[in-house]
Design an enzyme around this catalytic site. Structure first.
Site, PDB file in Angstrom:
ATOM      1  NE  ARG A  25      -6.621   0.270  11.060  1.00  0.00           N
ATOM      2  CZ  ARG A  25      -5.489  -0.012  10.448  1.00  0.00           C
ATOM      3  NH1 ARG A  25      -4.567   0.966  10.446  1.00  0.00           N
ATOM      4  NH2 ARG A  25      -5.168  -1.118   9.986  1.00  0.00           N
ATOM      5  CG  MET A  37       8.947  23.869  -0.077  1.00  0.00           C
ATOM      6  SD  MET A  37       7.808  24.402  -1.165  1.00  0.00           S
ATOM      7  CE  MET A  37       6.815  25.493  -0.266  1.00  0.00           C
ATOM      8  CE1 TYR A  71      11.705  31.944   4.659  1.00  0.00           C
ATOM      9  CE2 TYR A  71      11.979  29.502   4.608  1.00  0.00           C
ATOM     10  CZ  TYR A  71      11.520  30.909   3.679  1.00  0.00           C
ATOM     11  OH  TYR A  71      11.554  30.702   2.384  1.00  0.00           O
ATOM     12  CE  LYS A 100      -0.392  -0.509   5.079  1.00  0.00           C
ATOM     13  NZ  LYS A 100      -1.212  -0.934   6.419  1.00  0.00           N
TER      14      LYS A 100
HETATM   15  C1  LIG Z   1      -0.364  -1.890   6.967  1.00  0.00           C
HETATM   16  C2  LIG Z   1      -1.275  -3.142   7.293  1.00  0.00           C
HETATM   17  C3  LIG Z   1      -0.418  -4.190   7.356  1.00  0.00           C
HETATM   18  C4  LIG Z   1       1.165  -4.225   7.085  1.00  0.00           C
HETATM   19  O1  LIG Z   1       1.588  -3.604   8.529  1.00  0.00           O
HETATM   20  P1  LIG Z   1       3.304  -3.501   8.950  1.00  0.00           P
HETATM   21  O2  LIG Z   1       3.047  -3.041  10.134  1.00  0.00           O
HETATM   22  O3  LIG Z   1       3.626  -2.526   7.963  1.00  0.00           O
HETATM   23  O4  LIG Z   1       3.832  -4.875   8.496  1.00  0.00           O
HETATM   24  C5  LIG Z   1      -1.026  -5.416   7.641  1.00  0.00           C
HETATM   25  N1  LIG Z   1      -2.389  -5.580   7.766  1.00  0.00           N
HETATM   26  C6  LIG Z   1      -3.127  -4.216   7.643  1.00  0.00           C
HETATM   27  C7  LIG Z   1      -4.632  -4.419   7.862  1.00  0.00           C
HETATM   28  C8  LIG Z   1      -2.550  -3.108   7.519  1.00  0.00           C
HETATM   29  O5  LIG Z   1      -3.404  -2.058   7.540  1.00  0.00           O
END
Ligand SMILES: *Cc1c(COP(=O)(O)O)cnc(C)c1O
Length: 366
Positions: free
Chosen positions: A143, A313, A265, A45
């Site tokens: 979540r 930046m 800055y 992701k």
């Molecule tokens: C991002 C995620 C993972 C991977 O988690 P890591 O801590 O990066 O290994 C696995 N399962 C879900 C549901 C996630 O959101």
């Protein structure tokens, strides 16, 4: 600043090297840790945690990885080449569920949504009857995922349950990186209970990177490592993973401080002669977080140089008073002198945020 300083004007301003061989070795070492029979997925992701999802996924596929997780449906685009010739060559799961595109588009591309609510499940049953899915159970993170009541309702609705092609039932750990946290075993038990209440034998997926290190009880049928693939430490101890990026930014100016004054800055940092500063071509627009102001450091030719003044930046200013040889003219931001986790600690964040913030202006070398 003249060429006499050794600055090579035509060289790129910043270079991000991604070590795909290290990603491959990290995946293989995680897979080796898993109990017999458990598969190891790759979580790619957020564009492969900033490294480039297409490249990472192709690398993992070559090593034998056949399960990939993205968060958004659009992120699956980068993985389509893997299944171009054969839709069954790899499974691509979408963690945030069947949203963001029509169900028929998921089905058309063979994407497998993670269903996290009864609403998701009913929607998928209606719009994509019989197409594969993953069911996400919440076991303590609050979540995403079905709560105990939802799981009971699903277990009792034989028609709904029977019509689903469930590839995995999964859950996610909230504190996997804290091995002694009591929530780990609580979540594990609840996951076992809730998943078994669905009656049919189900394949199960529980562990993220850290979960793999909690022991084989946590491995089930499919582990979902993300951060560890990219070299972020998934444990509370020494990092067993290999670093996967080298980030270097060019010194674009060196200044001899001849009169007392301030830097950057807000005139927040005072310098007095004798001192020497170097302006480095990286800033918060490149993911060098502004919170590294007063905390960060870069390495020039192996010498640690503190960031002074505010991160701006496009540049940071560093104190190079004790640097005599500027080497190739680059400052190492992440690499062999300084890990992603160390930069994250300086910035008051986690390695995940450093990697996923990596900018688009770097020359990328794979
Ligand atoms: C991002 C995620 C993972 C991977 O988690 P890591 O801590 O990066 O290994 C696995 N399962 C879900 C549901 C996630 O959101």
């Amino acid at each position: 600043m003249s060429n006499l300083s050794g600055i090579r004007h035509a060289d790129p301003l910043s270079v991000l090297e991604v070590h795909l061989d290290a990603v491959a070795r990290n995946w293989l070492s995680l897979k080796k840790r898993l109990k017999n029979g458990a598969d190891c997925a790759g979580v790619v992701k957020a564009d492969g945690y900033g490294l480039g999802a297409a490249k990472v996924a192709a690398t993992l596929f070559e090593q034998g990885c056949r399960h990939f997780f993205v968060a958004h449906v659009d992120e699956a685009q980068a993985l389509l080449p893997l299944t171009e010739d054969d839709k069954t060559a790899a499974s691509v799961y979408v963690l945030n569920g069947p949203q963001g595109a029509a169900a028929k588009d998921f089905v058309h591309h063979g994407l497998i949504p993670v269903l996290s609510s009864m609403e998701d499940i009913r929607y998928w049953s209606q719009e994509a009857a019989g197409s594969p899915c993953v069911i996400h159970i919440d076991t303590g993170m609050n979540r995403l995922g079905l709560g105990p009541k939802d799981v009971k309702a699903l277990a009792e609705d034989r028609t709904l349950l029977g019509g689903l092609d469930i590839r995995y039932v999964m859950s996610h750990l909230a504190c996997g990186d804290e091995p002694d946290h009591p929530l780990n075993t609580e979540q594990l038990e609840l996951f076992q209970n809730l998943s078994s209440s669905l009656q049919r034998p189900m394949r199960l997926s529980f562990a993220n990177s850290s979960g793999i290190f909690l022991g084989t009880d946590y491995h089930f049928d499919l582990a979902r490592p993300g951060c560890a693939l990219y070299g972020i430490n998934p444990t509370a101890g020494d990092n067993p993973m290999l670093g996967t990026v080298t980030l270097r930014a060019k010194v674009i100016q060196i200044r001899e401080i001849e009169t007392s004054g301030t830097v950057g800055y807000g005139a927040s940092y005072r310098v007095a002669p004798p001192a020497k500063t170097a302006t480095v071509s990286i800033g918060y627009a490149d993911g060098y977080l502004r919170s590294l102001t007063g905390k960060g450091a870069v390495f020039i030719n192996g010498v640690k140089c503190p960031v002074i003044g505010r991160v701006s930046m496009d540049t940071v200013i560093t104190d190079v008073s004790h640097v005599t040889d500027f080497g190739d003219g680059y400052a190492e931001i992440i690499g062999k002198n300084q890990t992603v986790d160390e930069v994250a600690a300086q910035a008051g964040t986690i390695g995940y945020e450093i990697l996923t913030s990596l900018g688009k202006r770097y020359k990328r070398v794979y």
